[in-house]
Design an enzyme around this catalytic site. Structure first.
Site, PDB file in Angstrom:
ATOM      1  N   ILE A 108       0.847  -1.205   0.000  1.00 42.97           N
ATOM      2  CA  ILE A 108       0.000   0.000   0.000  1.00 42.97           C
ATOM      3  C   ILE A 108       0.879   1.250   0.000  1.00 42.97           C
ATOM      4  CG2 ILE A 108      -1.774   1.284   1.286  1.00 42.97           C
ATOM      5  CD1 ILE A 108      -2.716  -1.521   2.346  1.00 42.97           C
ATOM      6  N   ILE A 168      -3.489   5.726   7.963  1.00 37.82           N
ATOM      7  CA  ILE A 168      -4.435   4.724   7.433  1.00 37.82           C
ATOM      8  C   ILE A 168      -3.963   3.335   7.847  1.00 37.82           C
ATOM      9  CG2 ILE A 168      -5.289   6.073   5.473  1.00 37.82           C
ATOM     10  CD1 ILE A 168      -3.362   4.300   3.704  1.00 37.82           C
ATOM     11  N   ARG A 200      -3.172   1.614  11.520  1.00 37.85           N
ATOM     12  CA  ARG A 200      -3.925   1.018  12.614  1.00 37.85           C
ATOM     13  C   ARG A 200      -3.953   2.005  13.762  1.00 37.85           C
ATOM     14  NH1 ARG A 200      -6.001  -2.170  10.079  1.00 37.85           N
ATOM     15  NH2 ARG A 200      -6.115  -4.424  10.220  1.00 37.85           N
ATOM     16  N   GLU A 239     -10.699   2.200  18.662  1.00 39.85           N
ATOM     17  CA  GLU A 239     -11.864   2.401  17.799  1.00 39.85           C
ATOM     18  C   GLU A 239     -12.893   1.283  18.024  1.00 39.85           C
ATOM     19  OE1 GLU A 239      -9.534   2.292  14.076  1.00 39.85           O
ATOM     20  OE2 GLU A 239     -10.685   0.525  13.503  1.00 39.85           O
ATOM     21  N   HIS A 287     -12.551   4.184   9.569  1.00 39.96           N
ATOM     22  CA  HIS A 287     -11.839   2.980   9.094  1.00 39.96           C
ATOM     23  C   HIS A 287     -12.454   2.449   7.787  1.00 39.96           C
ATOM     24  CE1 HIS A 287      -9.213  -0.594  10.620  1.00 39.96           C
ATOM     25  NE2 HIS A 287      -9.187  -0.506   9.296  1.00 39.96           N
TER      26      HIS A 287
HETATM   27  C1  8YV Z   1     -10.583  -3.760   6.945  1.00 38.20           C
HETATM   28  C2  8YV Z   1      -8.121  -3.170   7.212  1.00 38.20           C
HETATM   29  O1  8YV Z   1     -11.694  -3.146   6.437  1.00 38.20           O
HETATM   30  O2  8YV Z   1      -7.487  -4.913   5.768  1.00 38.20           O
HETATM   31  C3  8YV Z   1      -7.232  -4.283   6.783  1.00 38.20           C
HETATM   32  O3  8YV Z   1      -6.243  -4.546   7.489  1.00 38.20           O
HETATM   33  O4  8YV Z   1      -7.791  -2.438   8.085  1.00 38.20           O
HETATM   34  C4  8YV Z   1      -9.419  -2.920   6.537  1.00 38.20           C
HETATM   35  O5  8YV Z   1      -9.238  -3.072   5.167  1.00 38.20           O
HETATM   36  C5  8YV Z   1     -10.817  -3.983   8.396  1.00 38.20           C
HETATM   37  O6  8YV Z   1      -9.740  -4.605   9.016  1.00 38.20           O
HETATM   38  C6  8YV Z   1     -12.055  -4.847   8.605  1.00 38.20           C
HETATM   39  O7  8YV Z   1     -12.014  -5.990   7.769  1.00 38.20           O
END
Ligand code: 8YV
Length: 326
Positions: free
Chosen positions: A158, A238, A240, A269, A287
């Protein structure tokens, strides 16, 4: 023949439930209520697999109480809800959902960066509140994206997507910091230069956090790091909740020690630190970085493919601890 029993811990796409039903005896969570640890443990006592969505904690205590459990398939690329060493010790496979969300999440990282730097939320609130009565030369003047310096902490898939958007689309100078340096071909593709965390914080106009959460990355950005950033800088998280010390960030924003922040993830959260809710120079989203329907469907299908791949064919697609397969 009886089908293996699995739990789907949260409501997901009905078509994915139908796919799973072709292979498994599925207990869905039709009400979509969050399961407490006790409820999750109770439901998993007689299951061989669970479809988790990132919020369900799988730890040694739960695993000890659920000896028939063989696989936990996360519908998320991040898996800090899994105690992977405990799962490995218990012979339980963990899988995540990488790749399918990379571009969507990088798009969102960039959207949040632009909204933050150009003060889009703050100015919209002003307009909706009927406060726009005249033009003024510095009204909601923000900072530029094009030609500025982008600093990315966490240069996985990402992070690389964000680097390419910045370098190729907006002519940004890209700096990055990562646990390990990327190979030179990937660095060239991303037009990114490896620097220390300190240099990145001191020189970037925009800092984007995309680092996975672990004990080691807890509070990667706290008061000391915020103090290194430029007073004109923006910070985007973006990654955690817990990567940023939210209380320290709220204080830095209030005191204008940095210009603005864009946050999609929060410590504890869905609760949000009350001091973040009252500072104007922050864009807050719940999120949603991976939230487009095609991407969420692809994530759900990948988690389902892992359950089917492992429990039916013995071959999961994206295992986190493949040593349990040996
Ligand atoms: C999710 C995310 O939407 O993939 C991840 O690690 O943080 C998000 O894309 C979230 O974890 C719930 O599935």
């Amino acid at each position: 023949m009886t089908k293996p029993r699995i739990l789907v811990a949260r409501a997901i796409f009905p078509e994915v439930i139908e796919r799973l039903k072709q292979h498994f005896d599925v207990e869905p969570n039709l009400t979509d209520e969050l399961l407490s640890k006790a409820q999750l443990t109770e439901k998993l006592r007689d299951k061989v697999g669970v479809f988790t969505t990132g919020g369900e904690r799988i730890d040694a205590e739960l695993l000890a109480a659920c000896p028939s459990l063989k696989i936990c398939a996360n519908m998320a690329v991040g898996y800090n809800n899994f105690d992977v060493p405990a799962m490995t010790a218990a012979g339980v496979l963990g899988t995540n959902a990488p790749d399918v969300l990379t571009e969507t999440t990088a798009d969102f990282g960039f959207a949040l960066l632009m909204a933050t730097a150009r003060r889009i939320s703050e100015s919209e609130h002003f307009l909706r509140a009927g406060k726009w009565t005249r033009w003024s030369y510095d009204m909601f003047a923000g900072s530029d994206i094009h030609g500025s310096t982008l600093g990315i902490i966490g240069m996985g898939r990402i992070g690389q997507g964000i680097a390419k958007r910045g370098a190729l689309g907006f002519g940004m100078k890209v700096l990055y910091h990562n646990r390990s340096r990327l190979d030179s071909i990937t660095e060239a593709e991303c037009k990114a230069r490896y620097v220390s965390k300190e240099e990145l914080l001191k020189t970037a106009d925009h800092v984007v956090l995309v680092v996975p959460y672990s004990a080691a990355s807890h509070h990667t950005i706290g008061a000391a790091e915020l103090a290194l950033m430029k007073p004109t800088a923006t910070l985007i998280n973006i990654a955690r909740g817990g990567i940023v010390d939210d209380a320290a960030l709220a204080k830095a924003l209030r005191e204008k020690r940095i210009a603005a922040a864009g946050l999609d993830v929060f410590e504890g959260e869905p609760k949000v630190h009350p001091n973040l809710l009252t500072v104007p120079n922050v864009v807050l989203t719940p999120h949603i970085a991976s939230a487009t329907l095609p991407t969420r469907l692809a994530m759900a299908n990948l988690a389902a493919d892992n359950l089917i791949g492992f429990l039916v064919n013995g071959k999961p697609l994206t295992p986190l601890n493949p040593e349990v397969l040996a």
